[in-house]
Design a protein around this motif. Structure first.
Motif, short mmCIF file in Angstrom:
data_model
loop_
_atom_site.label_atom_id
_atom_site.label_comp_id
_atom_site.label_asym_id
_atom_site.label_seq_id
_atom_site.Cartn_x
_atom_site.Cartn_y
_atom_site.Cartn_z
N GLY A 61 38.76 46.95 30.30
CA GLY A 61 38.12 48.03 29.55
C GLY A 61 36.77 48.37 30.13
N SER A 62 35.80 48.49 29.27
CA SER A 62 34.48 48.96 29.69
C SER A 62 33.71 47.88 30.42
N SER A 63 32.61 48.28 31.00
CA SER A 63 31.78 47.35 31.78
C SER A 63 30.61 46.81 30.98
N ARG A 64 30.59 47.02 29.68
CA ARG A 64 29.45 46.58 28.87
C ARG A 64 29.34 45.05 28.86
N GLU A 65 28.10 44.56 28.93
CA GLU A 65 27.85 43.12 28.83
C GLU A 65 27.98 42.62 27.39
N HIS A 66 28.13 43.51 26.45
CA HIS A 66 28.21 43.11 25.04
C HIS A 66 29.39 42.17 24.78
N ALA A 67 30.51 42.37 25.47
CA ALA A 67 31.70 41.55 25.20
C ALA A 67 31.47 40.08 25.53
N PRO A 68 31.08 39.72 26.76
CA PRO A 68 30.82 38.30 26.98
C PRO A 68 29.62 37.78 26.19
N ALA A 69 28.63 38.64 25.95
CA ALA A 69 27.46 38.22 25.16
C ALA A 69 27.86 37.87 23.73
N ALA A 81 41.48 31.74 30.90
CA ALA A 81 42.51 32.77 30.84
C ALA A 81 43.47 32.65 32.01
N ARG A 82 44.59 33.34 31.88
CA ARG A 82 45.54 33.41 33.00
C ARG A 82 44.96 34.27 34.11
N SER A 83 44.19 35.29 33.73
CA SER A 83 43.43 36.10 34.69
C SER A 83 42.40 36.91 33.92
N PHE A 84 41.37 37.35 34.64
CA PHE A 84 40.27 38.12 34.05
C PHE A 84 40.16 39.48 34.71
N ALA A 85 39.73 40.47 33.93
CA ALA A 85 39.29 41.72 34.52
C ALA A 85 38.03 41.40 35.32
N ARG A 86 37.91 41.96 36.52
CA ARG A 86 36.80 41.59 37.40
C ARG A 86 35.43 41.85 36.79
N ILE A 87 35.26 42.98 36.12
CA ILE A 87 33.94 43.30 35.58
C ILE A 87 33.57 42.35 34.45
N PHE A 88 34.53 41.94 33.63
CA PHE A 88 34.24 40.95 32.59
C PHE A 88 33.83 39.63 33.22
N TYR A 89 34.56 39.20 34.24
CA TYR A 89 34.24 37.96 34.93
C TYR A 89 32.81 37.99 35.46
N ARG A 90 32.46 39.09 36.11
CA ARG A 90 31.10 39.21 36.66
C ARG A 90 30.04 39.22 35.57
N ASN A 91 30.30 39.97 34.51
CA ASN A 91 29.34 40.01 33.41
C ASN A 91 29.18 38.64 32.75
N ALA A 92 30.30 37.91 32.61
CA ALA A 92 30.23 36.58 32.02
C ALA A 92 29.36 35.66 32.88
#
Length: 191
Positions: A61-69, A81-92
């Motif tokens: 989905g979106s690239s917001r840092e709010h999700a991992p935060a 996870a079995r796999s991550f969206a790249r932007i979520f992984y980076r933000n995390a």
């Protein structure tokens, strides 16, 4: 050791923290609404040290840092996870939330089971079933960022990043780095 909160495939950032709550920057407010539409009990029942497990493409989905935060603010120690969206992984990684890929652990585990995770080795032990799993451990550079509490704290502690790492991180979150890294403006722009 913590409880497993199991989620499925393609959990997007709007499921993790609905867009209408992204007006908050206070992490306690983000935690309050984390997963509120799919697991209404999550924010009240999650405990520090619990673990989120999920299927494929977690954090799409979106690239917001709010999700991992939001996940981190709830006290989750790691997302597996079995796999991550790249932007979520980076933000995390950028905010210091550990993320591990281990398909076997996710497939063999269930909601509410007890799990123990060693981030240094990538070892995951399901205490309920007494099964052991091996995730690829965080690479040393990522592990140092996570241990520091995120990229900003890492830069504060180290004073700088060097070489390719600076360029790589600048491409991930250029606005976050501007106060801390002195780079030519052209290196801060995504191409």
């Amino acid at each position: 050791m913590g409880l497993i909160w199991m989620l499925g495939d393609n959990v997007n950032t709007d499921v993790i923290i609905p867009g209408r709550y992204n007006v908050h920057t206070d992490r306690s407010q983000l935690a309050r609404y984390c997963l509120c539409e799919v697991l209404p009990e999550f924010a009240q029942q999650v405990k520090a040290g619990d673990v989120v497990m999920a299927g494929h493409n977690f954090g799409c989905g979106s690239s917001r840092e709010h999700a991992p935060a939001a996940i981190q603010a709830c006290g989750i120690q790691v997302v597996i996870a079995r796999s991550f969206a790249r932007i979520f992984y980076r933000n995390a990684v950028n905010i210091g939330l550990p993320v591990l890929v281990c398909e076997e652990a996710v497939l063999a585990s269930a909601d509410g089971q007890q799990v123990e995770v060693d981030l240094a080795t990538g070892t995951i032990r399901n205490m309920t079933t007494d099964q052991m799993f091996q995730a690829e451990p965080l690479n040393p550079f990522v592990a140092r960022i996570v241990a520091a509490g995120g990229i900003i704290e890492y830069i504060r502690q180290e004073g700088t990043l060097r070489g390719f790492q600076v360029f790589f991180v600048a491409c991930i979150c250029p606005l976050s780095l501007r106060p801390f890294v002195s780079l030519p403006e052209t290196m801060l722009r995504l191409k």
